[in-house]
Motif scaffolding. Structure first.
Motif, mmCIF file in Angstrom:
data_model
loop_
_atom_site.group_PDB
_atom_site.id
_atom_site.type_symbol
_atom_site.label_atom_id
_atom_site.label_comp_id
_atom_site.label_asym_id
_atom_site.label_seq_id
_atom_site.Cartn_x
_atom_site.Cartn_y
_atom_site.Cartn_z
ATOM 1 N N PHE A 1 0.817 -1.192 0.000
ATOM 2 C CA PHE A 1 0.000 0.000 0.000
ATOM 3 C C PHE A 1 0.860 1.256 0.000
ATOM 4 C CE2 PHE A 1 -3.214 -2.974 1.537
ATOM 5 C CZ PHE A 1 -4.299 -2.593 0.767
ATOM 6 N N VAL A 2 1.903 1.269 0.793
ATOM 7 C CA VAL A 2 2.750 2.450 0.880
ATOM 8 C C VAL A 2 3.339 2.792 -0.488
ATOM 9 C CG1 VAL A 2 4.885 3.369 1.865
ATOM 10 C CG2 VAL A 2 3.241 2.227 3.339
ATOM 11 N N SER A 24 14.172 3.608 9.430
ATOM 12 C CA SER A 24 14.154 4.979 8.922
ATOM 13 C C SER A 24 13.549 5.029 7.524
ATOM 14 C CB SER A 24 15.572 5.547 8.898
ATOM 15 O OG SER A 24 15.572 6.817 8.298
ATOM 16 N N PHE A 25 13.894 4.060 6.686
ATOM 17 C CA PHE A 25 13.338 4.047 5.328
ATOM 18 C C PHE A 25 11.822 3.861 5.369
ATOM 19 C CE2 PHE A 25 11.720 1.795 1.652
ATOM 20 C CZ PHE A 25 12.011 2.724 0.666
ATOM 21 N N LEU A 26 11.346 2.868 6.113
ATOM 22 C CA LEU A 26 9.915 2.565 6.131
ATOM 23 C C LEU A 26 9.086 3.683 6.752
ATOM 24 C CD1 LEU A 26 9.982 -1.214 7.096
ATOM 25 C CD2 LEU A 26 9.543 -0.213 4.853
ATOM 26 N N ASN A 27 9.625 4.336 7.777
ATOM 27 C CA ASN A 27 8.842 5.339 8.499
ATOM 28 C C ASN A 27 9.057 6.768 8.003
ATOM 29 O OD1 ASN A 27 7.835 3.278 10.077
ATOM 30 N ND2 ASN A 27 9.335 3.573 11.684
ATOM 31 N N ASP A 28 10.166 7.044 7.326
ATOM 32 C CA ASP A 28 10.456 8.418 6.927
ATOM 33 C C ASP A 28 10.737 8.555 5.429
ATOM 34 O OD1 ASP A 28 10.303 9.233 9.641
ATOM 35 O OD2 ASP A 28 12.357 8.531 9.943
ATOM 36 N N GLU A 29 11.732 7.860 4.946
ATOM 37 C CA GLU A 29 12.167 8.029 3.563
ATOM 38 C C GLU A 29 11.125 7.551 2.546
ATOM 39 O OE1 GLU A 29 16.103 6.317 3.184
ATOM 40 O OE2 GLU A 29 16.574 7.041 5.206
ATOM 41 N N ALA A 30 10.304 6.586 2.921
ATOM 42 C CA ALA A 30 9.261 6.105 2.005
ATOM 43 C C ALA A 30 8.294 7.236 1.667
ATOM 44 C CB ALA A 30 8.508 4.927 2.621
ATOM 45 N N ARG A 31 8.044 8.142 2.605
ATOM 46 C CA ARG A 31 7.145 9.268 2.358
ATOM 47 C C ARG A 31 7.676 10.137 1.221
ATOM 48 N NH1 ARG A 31 2.880 11.212 3.845
ATOM 49 N NH2 ARG A 31 2.619 9.909 5.659
ATOM 50 N N GLU A 32 8.974 10.378 1.216
ATOM 51 C CA GLU A 32 9.571 11.183 0.150
ATOM 52 C C GLU A 32 9.494 10.470 -1.199
ATOM 53 O OE1 GLU A 32 13.545 12.128 1.347
ATOM 54 O OE2 GLU A 32 12.870 12.746 3.342
ATOM 55 N N LEU A 33 9.684 9.169 -1.179
ATOM 56 C CA LEU A 33 9.712 8.381 -2.411
ATOM 57 C C LEU A 33 8.310 8.074 -2.944
ATOM 58 C CD1 LEU A 33 11.614 6.908 -4.382
ATOM 59 C CD2 LEU A 33 11.483 4.930 -2.876
ATOM 60 N N TYR A 34 7.385 7.683 -2.055
ATOM 61 C CA TYR A 34 6.063 7.217 -2.469
ATOM 62 C C TYR A 34 4.911 8.154 -2.091
ATOM 63 C CZ TYR A 34 8.658 2.846 -2.793
ATOM 64 O OH TYR A 34 9.592 1.889 -3.094
ATOM 65 N N GLY A 35 5.172 9.128 -1.216
ATOM 66 C CA GLY A 35 4.093 9.999 -0.755
ATOM 67 C C GLY A 35 3.320 9.413 0.400
ATOM 68 N N ALA A 36 3.797 8.310 0.964
ATOM 69 C CA ALA A 36 3.139 7.653 2.096
ATOM 70 C C ALA A 36 4.201 6.885 2.875
ATOM 71 C CB ALA A 36 2.057 6.695 1.611
ATOM 72 N N SER A 37 3.841 6.481 4.090
ATOM 73 C CA SER A 37 4.786 5.715 4.904
ATOM 74 C C SER A 37 4.030 4.880 5.932
ATOM 75 C CB SER A 37 5.770 6.652 5.609
ATOM 76 O OG SER A 37 5.081 7.476 6.527
ATOM 77 N N PHE A 38 4.783 4.105 6.688
ATOM 78 C CA PHE A 38 4.221 3.316 7.776
ATOM 79 C C PHE A 38 4.220 4.152 9.052
ATOM 80 C CE2 PHE A 38 5.732 0.079 4.849
ATOM 81 C CZ PHE A 38 4.663 -0.806 4.830
#
Length: 88
Positions: A1-2, A24-38
């Motif tokens: 989903f993220v 850090s990737f799952l909770n922060d960097e994913a937001r920058e890459l995908y627009g969402a995070s865990f």
């Protein structure tokens, strides 16, 4: 989903907490890459608040957070609407 741009709220963290980079990737960097995070929130009420907060934020970003006057349109009204296609 993220990876599809949908935030995910979990009640328990992943079993990867020993890895600061992955966390850090799952909770922060994913937001920058995908627009969402865990997001991890063990308290159910706080998790519900977080979900509502995320929905409100997404609605704000989409511009659908404002109240609008609703008006019933019959076929006569619909025929007067001119829609221009963007054919770029």
């Amino acid at each position: 989903f993220v990876a599809s741009g949908v935030d995910v709220v979990l009640g328990h963290p992943f079993h990867i907490e020993g890895s600061d980079k992955v966390t850090s990737f799952l909770n922060d960097e994913a937001r920058e890459l995908y627009g969402a995070s865990f997001h991890v929130e063990p308290d159910p009420l706080e998790a519900a608040r977080k979900v509502l907060e995320l929905i409100d934020e997404r609605r704000r970003r989409l511009g659908i957070d404002k109240k609008a006057e609703r008006r019933f349109m019959d076929m006569k009204d619909r025929r007067t609407i001119h829609v221009e296609a963007d054919l770029r």
